[in-house]
Scaffold this motif. Sequence first.
Motif, PDB file in Angstrom:
ATOM      1  N   LEU A 160      40.546  43.228  29.016  1.00  0.00           N
ATOM      2  CA  LEU A 160      40.477  41.661  29.416  1.00  0.00           C
ATOM      3  C   LEU A 160      40.936  41.606  30.773  1.00  0.00           C
ATOM      4  O   LEU A 160      40.815  40.583  31.515  1.00  0.00           O
ATOM      5  CB  LEU A 160      41.264  40.745  28.365  1.00  0.00           C
ATOM      6  CG  LEU A 160      40.993  40.726  26.922  1.00  0.00           C
ATOM      7  CD1 LEU A 160      41.890  39.968  25.975  1.00  0.00           C
ATOM      8  CD2 LEU A 160      39.280  40.035  26.899  1.00  0.00           C
ATOM      9  N   ALA A 161      41.721  42.372  31.196  1.00  0.00           N
ATOM     10  CA  ALA A 161      42.534  42.102  32.390  1.00  0.00           C
ATOM     11  C   ALA A 161      41.439  42.831  33.647  1.00  0.00           C
ATOM     12  O   ALA A 161      41.996  42.994  34.747  1.00  0.00           O
ATOM     13  CB  ALA A 161      43.804  42.780  32.432  1.00  0.00           C
ATOM     14  N   GLY A 162      40.499  43.509  33.346  1.00  0.00           N
ATOM     15  CA  GLY A 162      39.407  44.057  34.261  1.00  0.00           C
ATOM     16  C   GLY A 162      39.879  45.443  34.292  1.00  0.00           C
ATOM     17  O   GLY A 162      39.079  46.133  35.297  1.00  0.00           O
TER      18      GLY A 162
ATOM     19  N   PRO B  97      48.205  38.671  25.417  1.00  0.00           N
ATOM     20  CA  PRO B  97      49.497  38.946  26.247  1.00  0.00           C
ATOM     21  C   PRO B  97      49.436  39.783  27.185  1.00  0.00           C
ATOM     22  O   PRO B  97      49.973  39.837  28.301  1.00  0.00           O
ATOM     23  CB  PRO B  97      50.461  38.967  25.006  1.00  0.00           C
ATOM     24  CG  PRO B  97      50.154  37.971  24.111  1.00  0.00           C
ATOM     25  CD  PRO B  97      48.646  38.312  23.964  1.00  0.00           C
ATOM     26  N   VAL B  98      49.011  41.032  26.616  1.00  0.00           N
ATOM     27  CA  VAL B  98      48.808  42.324  27.493  1.00  0.00           C
ATOM     28  C   VAL B  98      48.050  41.930  28.660  1.00  0.00           C
ATOM     29  O   VAL B  98      48.383  42.396  29.714  1.00  0.00           O
ATOM     30  CB  VAL B  98      48.279  43.273  26.916  1.00  0.00           C
ATOM     31  CG1 VAL B  98      47.809  44.711  27.705  1.00  0.00           C
ATOM     32  CG2 VAL B  98      49.180  43.951  25.713  1.00  0.00           C
ATOM     33  N   SER B  99      46.912  41.086  28.609  1.00  0.00           N
ATOM     34  CA  SER B  99      46.087  40.772  29.701  1.00  0.00           C
ATOM     35  C   SER B  99      46.736  40.107  30.688  1.00  0.00           C
ATOM     36  O   SER B  99      46.691  40.339  31.874  1.00  0.00           O
ATOM     37  CB  SER B  99      44.769  40.371  29.217  1.00  0.00           C
ATOM     38  OG  SER B  99      45.106  38.901  28.758  1.00  0.00           O
ATOM     39  N   ASN B 100      47.701  38.991  30.233  1.00  0.00           N
ATOM     40  CA  ASN B 100      48.232  38.302  31.069  1.00  0.00           C
ATOM     41  C   ASN B 100      49.443  39.027  31.731  1.00  0.00           C
ATOM     42  O   ASN B 100      49.794  38.680  33.001  1.00  0.00           O
ATOM     43  CB  ASN B 100      49.037  36.811  30.188  1.00  0.00           C
ATOM     44  CG  ASN B 100      47.821  36.008  30.034  1.00  0.00           C
ATOM     45  OD1 ASN B 100      47.135  35.640  30.844  1.00  0.00           O
ATOM     46  ND2 ASN B 100      48.037  35.474  28.653  1.00  0.00           N
ATOM     47  N   ILE B 101      50.193  39.936  31.191  1.00  0.00           N
ATOM     48  CA  ILE B 101      51.183  40.891  31.707  1.00  0.00           C
ATOM     49  C   ILE B 101      50.246  41.434  32.732  1.00  0.00           C
ATOM     50  O   ILE B 101      50.929  41.476  33.865  1.00  0.00           O
ATOM     51  CB  ILE B 101      51.834  41.635  30.592  1.00  0.00           C
ATOM     52  CG1 ILE B 101      52.878  40.858  29.843  1.00  0.00           C
ATOM     53  CG2 ILE B 101      52.587  42.675  31.443  1.00  0.00           C
ATOM     54  CD1 ILE B 101      53.352  41.748  28.630  1.00  0.00           C
ATOM     55  N   LEU B 102      49.402  42.343  32.479  1.00  0.00           N
ATOM     56  CA  LEU B 102      48.879  42.995  33.743  1.00  0.00           C
ATOM     57  C   LEU B 102      48.123  42.240  34.814  1.00  0.00           C
ATOM     58  O   LEU B 102      48.297  42.717  35.959  1.00  0.00           O
ATOM     59  CB  LEU B 102      47.834  43.826  32.948  1.00  0.00           C
ATOM     60  CG  LEU B 102      47.896  44.794  31.937  1.00  0.00           C
ATOM     61  CD1 LEU B 102      46.748  45.348  31.444  1.00  0.00           C
ATOM     62  CD2 LEU B 102      48.771  45.936  32.550  1.00  0.00           C
ATOM     63  N   ASN B 103      47.707  40.942  34.687  1.00  0.00           N
ATOM     64  CA  ASN B 103      47.252  40.112  35.638  1.00  0.00           C
ATOM     65  C   ASN B 103      48.622  39.700  36.482  1.00  0.00           C
ATOM     66  O   ASN B 103      48.266  39.692  37.574  1.00  0.00           O
ATOM     67  CB  ASN B 103      46.833  39.083  34.914  1.00  0.00           C
ATOM     68  CG  ASN B 103      45.190  39.128  34.664  1.00  0.00           C
ATOM     69  OD1 ASN B 103      44.543  40.035  34.984  1.00  0.00           O
ATOM     70  ND2 ASN B 103      44.853  38.309  33.780  1.00  0.00           N
ATOM     71  N   GLU B 104      49.609  39.506  35.861  1.00  0.00           N
ATOM     72  CA  GLU B 104      50.991  39.252  36.686  1.00  0.00           C
ATOM     73  C   GLU B 104      51.440  40.183  37.477  1.00  0.00           C
ATOM     74  O   GLU B 104      51.845  40.367  38.599  1.00  0.00           O
ATOM     75  CB  GLU B 104      52.128  38.667  35.912  1.00  0.00           C
ATOM     76  CG  GLU B 104      53.248  38.199  36.391  1.00  0.00           C
ATOM     77  CD  GLU B 104      53.181  37.123  37.311  1.00  0.00           C
ATOM     78  OE1 GLU B 104      54.017  36.959  38.176  1.00  0.00           O
ATOM     79  OE2 GLU B 104      52.203  36.369  37.332  1.00  0.00           O
ATOM     80  N   ILE B 105      51.405  41.585  36.855  1.00  0.00           N
ATOM     81  CA  ILE B 105      51.519  42.735  37.594  1.00  0.00           C
ATOM     82  C   ILE B 105      50.591  42.817  38.884  1.00  0.00           C
ATOM     83  O   ILE B 105      51.225  43.198  39.990  1.00  0.00           O
ATOM     84  CB  ILE B 105      51.416  44.073  36.830  1.00  0.00           C
ATOM     85  CG1 ILE B 105      52.543  44.109  35.683  1.00  0.00           C
ATOM     86  CG2 ILE B 105      51.622  45.141  37.467  1.00  0.00           C
ATOM     87  CD1 ILE B 105      52.516  45.098  34.606  1.00  0.00           C
ATOM     88  N   ARG B 106      49.449  42.579  38.622  1.00  0.00           N
ATOM     89  CA  ARG B 106      48.493  42.758  39.813  1.00  0.00           C
ATOM     90  C   ARG B 106      48.781  41.567  40.875  1.00  0.00           C
ATOM     91  O   ARG B 106      48.534  42.112  41.974  1.00  0.00           O
ATOM     92  CB  ARG B 106      47.028  42.460  39.217  1.00  0.00           C
ATOM     93  CG  ARG B 106      46.077  42.707  40.456  1.00  0.00           C
ATOM     94  CD  ARG B 106      44.700  42.626  39.648  1.00  0.00           C
ATOM     95  NE  ARG B 106      44.176  43.533  38.766  1.00  0.00           N
ATOM     96  CZ  ARG B 106      44.076  43.331  37.395  1.00  0.00           C
ATOM     97  NH1 ARG B 106      44.131  42.230  36.974  1.00  0.00           N
ATOM     98  NH2 ARG B 106      43.571  44.480  36.792  1.00  0.00           N
ATOM     99  N   ARG B 107      49.372  40.523  40.590  1.00  0.00           N
ATOM    100  CA  ARG B 107      49.385  39.465  41.334  1.00  0.00           C
ATOM    101  C   ARG B 107      50.955  39.781  42.303  1.00  0.00           C
ATOM    102  O   ARG B 107      50.828  39.479  43.445  1.00  0.00           O
ATOM    103  CB  ARG B 107      49.600  38.352  40.523  1.00  0.00           C
ATOM    104  CG  ARG B 107      49.668  36.951  41.472  1.00  0.00           C
ATOM    105  CD  ARG B 107      50.200  35.674  40.716  1.00  0.00           C
ATOM    106  NE  ARG B 107      51.545  35.649  40.344  1.00  0.00           N
ATOM    107  CZ  ARG B 107      52.701  35.389  41.058  1.00  0.00           C
ATOM    108  NH1 ARG B 107      52.265  34.926  42.228  1.00  0.00           N
ATOM    109  NH2 ARG B 107      53.973  35.346  40.536  1.00  0.00           N
TER     110      ARG B 107
END
Length: 304
Positions: free
Chosen positions: A19-21, A292-302
Amino acid sequence: MDCIDLFAGAGGFSTGAELAGCNVVWAANHWPEAVEWHSRNHPEAQHLCQDLHQADWSQVPKHDLMLASPCCQGHSKARGKASGNPQHDASRSTAWSVVSAAEYHRPPLIVVENVPEFLDWQLYRPWELAMNALGYQVAPHIVDAADLGAPQNRIRMFLVLTRSAAPLLLNLPRMQHIPASSFIDMDGGNWQPINKPGRAKATLERVAAGRAQHGDEFLISYYGNTKTGRSLNRPIGTITTRDRWAVIRGDQMRMLSRHECRDAMSFPSDYQLPDNHRLAVHLLGNAVCPVPVSNILNEIRRVA
């Protein structure tokens, strides 16, 4: 970003990464049923069914991100942590497979999921020092899945490990909570009378307490410390590996369906599950919540 998934289970970590790509290239678990259903939902990934204490990491594809959800039963309050329990000692030891895999591959990013009690493990500090010796900074985050897009209160720990000068601390947003009513079908399922022969006294007491609080439609927990009802207007409580939550409607009740458990975990609606209800619930209760995992990974990427 290519990633691998250790202790992949039903595929919640892998699904969240997708989901996070991210591209899931490899996944492993010791349980054949879990590997079968992970492979059905992630057919492009290579799969391994093995005790990861014995894994040959040279056979694992190169990757940018390692996901790992070591066994939590030996740490969880729900299952007990008594010293000298060989089953729990073996369960806790699965975390060392993360060190072993990291030593061989040295990916730039590792995310480890477990219960918060993992941080109280007697060997957590040696484990952290081992990861430090490999060049990783370790940043613990305790999160509630309901704050990150799942319709479920589920408190879990995520360790973000980076090969950086300082730990990568995330500023995770608190999202608006999604109520249990968003996925519970009040017109579906196998409803039964509440007052039927053999119904446990404790269940009837929970129903009575819930009705006094919430009226004719609410949830009750079949076990655990929840002695009263739970409103449908808030996230459901933690989905576990066996049927826990019952829906009350007037003088009838039923357990959640496997598809409702899937939705409570925030898996996509087309995610494949076994027809066997008990097996499906077991797989889901062991899983990581994907959104939630996708949102965590997106924040790490940011912030990385």
